[in-house]
Design an enzyme around this catalytic site. Structure first.
Site, PDB file in Angstrom:
ATOM      1  N   ARG A  91       2.605  56.896 -26.980  1.00  0.00           N
ATOM      2  CA  ARG A  91       2.941  56.598 -25.590  1.00  0.00           C
ATOM      3  C   ARG A  91       4.118  55.629 -25.580  1.00  0.00           C
ATOM      4  O   ARG A  91       4.032  54.537 -26.155  1.00  0.00           O
ATOM      5  CB  ARG A  91       1.731  55.980 -24.878  1.00  0.00           C
ATOM      6  CG  ARG A  91       2.061  55.538 -23.482  1.00  0.00           C
ATOM      7  CD  ARG A  91       0.863  55.040 -22.677  1.00  0.00           C
ATOM      8  NE  ARG A  91       1.343  54.626 -21.385  1.00  0.00           N
ATOM      9  CZ  ARG A  91       1.201  53.405 -20.870  1.00  0.00           C
ATOM     10  NH1 ARG A  91       0.497  52.483 -21.510  1.00  0.00           N
ATOM     11  NH2 ARG A  91       1.737  53.104 -19.713  1.00  0.00           N
ATOM     12  N   HIS A 105       7.941  51.492 -16.760  1.00  0.00           N
ATOM     13  CA  HIS A 105       7.175  50.368 -17.313  1.00  0.00           C
ATOM     14  C   HIS A 105       7.980  49.087 -17.017  1.00  0.00           C
ATOM     15  O   HIS A 105       8.456  48.401 -17.908  1.00  0.00           O
ATOM     16  CB  HIS A 105       6.935  50.574 -18.807  1.00  0.00           C
ATOM     17  CG  HIS A 105       5.835  49.733 -19.383  1.00  0.00           C
ATOM     18  ND1 HIS A 105       4.741  50.262 -20.050  1.00  0.00           N
ATOM     19  CD2 HIS A 105       5.646  48.395 -19.416  1.00  0.00           C
ATOM     20  CE1 HIS A 105       3.945  49.290 -20.472  1.00  0.00           C
ATOM     21  NE2 HIS A 105       4.482  48.139 -20.102  1.00  0.00           N
ATOM     22  N   GLU A 134       0.828  50.151 -14.634  1.00  0.00           N
ATOM     23  CA  GLU A 134       0.278  48.944 -14.014  1.00  0.00           C
ATOM     24  C   GLU A 134       1.037  48.515 -12.748  1.00  0.00           C
ATOM     25  O   GLU A 134       1.659  47.451 -12.713  1.00  0.00           O
ATOM     26  CB  GLU A 134       0.255  47.798 -15.032  1.00  0.00           C
ATOM     27  CG  GLU A 134      -0.625  48.110 -16.235  1.00  0.00           C
ATOM     28  CD  GLU A 134      -0.644  46.970 -17.269  1.00  0.00           C
ATOM     29  OE1 GLU A 134       0.002  45.935 -17.044  1.00  0.00           O
ATOM     30  OE2 GLU A 134      -1.317  47.135 -18.296  1.00  0.00           O
ATOM     31  N   ASN A 136      -5.744  50.753 -18.734  1.00  0.00           N
ATOM     32  CA  ASN A 136      -5.297  49.681 -19.617  1.00  0.00           C
ATOM     33  C   ASN A 136      -6.357  48.585 -19.546  1.00  0.00           C
ATOM     34  O   ASN A 136      -6.526  47.932 -18.512  1.00  0.00           O
ATOM     35  CB  ASN A 136      -3.945  49.129 -19.175  1.00  0.00           C
ATOM     36  CG  ASN A 136      -2.832  50.158 -19.309  1.00  0.00           C
ATOM     37  OD1 ASN A 136      -3.059  51.265 -19.786  1.00  0.00           O
ATOM     38  ND2 ASN A 136      -1.641  49.801 -18.891  1.00  0.00           N
ATOM     39  N   TYR A 168      -8.160  45.147 -21.345  1.00  0.00           N
ATOM     40  CA  TYR A 168      -8.054  44.051 -22.316  1.00  0.00           C
ATOM     41  C   TYR A 168      -9.247  43.102 -22.265  1.00  0.00           C
ATOM     42  O   TYR A 168      -9.672  42.583 -23.288  1.00  0.00           O
ATOM     43  CB  TYR A 168      -6.764  43.249 -22.074  1.00  0.00           C
ATOM     44  CG  TYR A 168      -5.538  44.047 -22.427  1.00  0.00           C
ATOM     45  CD1 TYR A 168      -5.048  44.032 -23.717  1.00  0.00           C
ATOM     46  CD2 TYR A 168      -4.907  44.861 -21.487  1.00  0.00           C
ATOM     47  CE1 TYR A 168      -3.943  44.797 -24.078  1.00  0.00           C
ATOM     48  CE2 TYR A 168      -3.801  45.633 -21.835  1.00  0.00           C
ATOM     49  CZ  TYR A 168      -3.327  45.597 -23.134  1.00  0.00           C
ATOM     50  OH  TYR A 168      -2.249  46.360 -23.486  1.00  0.00           O
ATOM     51  N   GLU A 206      -3.984  51.772 -22.891  1.00  0.00           N
ATOM     52  CA  GLU A 206      -3.695  50.519 -23.608  1.00  0.00           C
ATOM     53  C   GLU A 206      -5.001  49.804 -23.891  1.00  0.00           C
ATOM     54  O   GLU A 206      -5.863  49.687 -23.011  1.00  0.00           O
ATOM     55  CB  GLU A 206      -2.828  49.563 -22.789  1.00  0.00           C
ATOM     56  CG  GLU A 206      -1.405  49.987 -22.625  1.00  0.00           C
ATOM     57  CD  GLU A 206      -0.575  48.972 -21.831  1.00  0.00           C
ATOM     58  OE1 GLU A 206      -0.926  47.763 -21.795  1.00  0.00           O
ATOM     59  OE2 GLU A 206       0.424  49.407 -21.237  1.00  0.00           O
TER      60      GLU A 206
HETATM   61  O1  IFM Z   1       2.468  43.994 -23.106  1.00  0.00           O
HETATM   62  C1  IFM Z   1       1.743  44.371 -21.971  1.00  0.00           C
HETATM   63  C2  IFM Z   1       2.150  45.741 -21.514  1.00  0.00           C
HETATM   64  O2  IFM Z   1       3.515  45.813 -21.274  1.00  0.00           O
HETATM   65  C3  IFM Z   1       1.416  46.101 -20.244  1.00  0.00           C
HETATM   66  N1  IFM Z   1      -0.005  45.920 -20.391  1.00  0.00           N
HETATM   67  C4  IFM Z   1      -0.479  44.683 -20.945  1.00  0.00           C
HETATM   68  C5  IFM Z   1       0.251  44.384 -22.244  1.00  0.00           C
HETATM   69  C6  IFM Z   1      -0.247  43.058 -22.829  1.00  0.00           C
HETATM   70  O3  IFM Z   1      -0.029  42.011 -21.937  1.00  0.00           O
END
Ligand code: IFM
Length: 452
Positions: A78, A122, A167, A292, A294, A352
């Site tokens: 990606r 992006h 995002e 995405n 985290y 992500e």
């Molecule tokens: O690095 C970023 C990415 O560009 C977008 N999503 C979160 C990642 C980590 O912060």
């Protein structure tokens, strides 16, 4: 459940990057500057004055990087296109050399049996479009659709998976309310209009795709379950508001045709009356959602923080990354199940997932990064659990292939499977690269996955 994640044979294994974070050479071969080029070159905006001028030098090391991806055994990669490389002014004349770079990237992936997943936006809006108001301009969805149409015509014969926007919430809030990311605005009246134009931009690009595309197109959103920091009614209400603000702002209009009602209440006079016809256009079917993920949000009510009246807090003690994000893998299962229930089980990719840790080490061997290996394993097990509960999950992309330019945090935050030698720019594998390669090999048993 075993400690080793096990996924279906046709599961897509990928890694992710974005243009400004890795390419370098932002003005090479006739490219136009982006808002990130401008922002990073504005003193005080990025930690240590870091910029994307060199980044991972991917623009000039394309073949080496393609070989490195092949060595990992990736089924998919990606990446994003820098809009201003292709259209230096954001619209109008095409820069053939810019387009050629992405043609070579896509061809190089396919030659190595890697399916391209192409993200059109992006965060690096051409600066010339920002000078016309950027995403605040009602013409911005049309600019984006024209650019998308150009890319579909150039590459849809070879790109099976398209992502319109990455995002959009981050473009909207850190970009236009908090001022932390480009274009660095702080204006309560901007986010509702920016978000609406981003949604229309997605919808118009999807409409253009339906006219000529032959594959699949979706949107990637940042999601995190919101948990109250205490059982108090204030914290519970704050977590519910933050859920609408982050998780539902884009997905509810896209998949249910309405904005969460909390948003109009939060923004008050800054929330315009959006036409019903716009909401109808936005709701046009999307082929998949990119997730995405985290961490989770642990939320405390705080009336001083406007408009949300809530802050995210980090639990003590808790394992966390150098971004100060709690390591919370079970939140990934929760998020995927939530998507299944709320939005009628849409096809999903984890576009992500990854972690920043301060690993560094020998530049001539393998850099040990046991915390990243643990993070990946735990999150893959969490994804596997969601799959077992019926979520339509089709693939997983590690963020990120390389340590790279982490926006306003500069190069200090390291998310990569590979570190980059600061002098020679050699790509040095971390243990997580080996872990991921072995995991992919185990699943493939020597053969390629279904691609896309
Ligand atoms: O690095 C970023 C990415 O560009 C977008 N999503 C979160 C990642 C980590 O912060």
């Amino acid at each position: 459940m075993s400690d080793d994640p096990l996924f279906p044979a046709d599961f897509l294994w990928g890694a992710a990057t974005s243009a400004y974070q890795i390419e370098g050479s932002p003005l090479a071969d006739g490219a136009g500057p982006s808002i990130w080029h401008r922002f990073a070159h504005t003193p005080g905006r990025v930690l240590n004055g870091d910029t994307g001028d060199l980044a991972c030098d991917h623009y000039r090391r394309l073949v080496e990087d393609l070989d490195l991806m092949a060595g990992l055994g990736l089924g998919a990669y990606r990446f994003s296109v820098a809009w201003g490389r292709v259209l230096p002014e954001g619209r109008g004349s095409v820069n053939p050399k810019g387009l050629d770079f992405y043609r070579r990237l896509v061809d190089g992936l396919l030659e190595r049996g890697i399916a391209p997943m192409l993200t059109l936006y992006h965060w690096d809006l051409p600066a010339a479009l920002q000078d016309r108001g950027g995403w605040l301009n009602p013409d911005s969805p049309g600019w984006f659709a024209d650019y998308a149409d150009l890319m579909f015509r150039a590459l849809d014969d070879r790109v099976p998976l398209w992502v319109t926007l990455n995002e959009p919430w981050v473009v909207t809030i850190p970009g236009h309310l908090d001022g932390e990311l480009a274009p660095g605005h702080r204006d309560l009246f901007e986010p509702p209009r920016v978000a609406h134009h981003l949604l229309l931009a997605h919808a118009e690009a999807v409409a253009a795709y339906r006219a000529l595309g032959r594959h699949r197109i979706g949107l990637a959103v940042n999601l995190e379950p919101q948990h109250p920091a205490s059982a108090s009614p204030e914290d519970r209400a704050a977590a519910a508001r933050r859920d609408a603000f982050i998780n539902r702002w884009f997905l509810d209009p896209l998949l249910l045709g309405v904005y969460p009602p909390e948003l109009a209440a939060l923004f008050g006079p800054a929330w315009p009356a959006f036409p019903d016809a716009d909401l109808k256009r936005i709701q046009a079917p999307t082929d998949f959602i990119g997730v995405n993920y985290y961490s989770r949000g642990l939320v405390r009510a705080d009336p001083d923080v406007q408009p949300l009246g809530a802050v995210r807090v980090t639990p003590e003690p808790a394992p966390r990354t150098t971004m100060d994000w709690e390591v919370y893998p079970q939140g990934l299962t929760e998020t995927l199940l939530w998507l299944k229930e709320r939005y009628a089980n849409p096809p999903l990719y984890i576009t992500e997932n990854g972690a920043a840790f301060a690993d560094g080490g020998p530049l001539d061997g393998e850099t040990p990064d046991p915390r990243r290996v643990d993070y990946l394993r735990a999150h893959l097990l969490a994804a596997q659990e969601a799959l077992a509960q019926g979520v339509d999950l089709r693939g997983y992309f590690v963020w990120s292939l390389f340590d790279n330019f982490e926006w306003a945090r500069g190069y200090g935050q390291r998310f990569g499977l590979f570190q980059i030698d600061p002098v020679s720019l050699a790509r040095v594998p971390k243990s997580s690269a080996r872990y991921y390669r072995d995991l992919i090999r185990r699943h493939r048993g020597g053969s390629r996955g279904r691609g896309a």
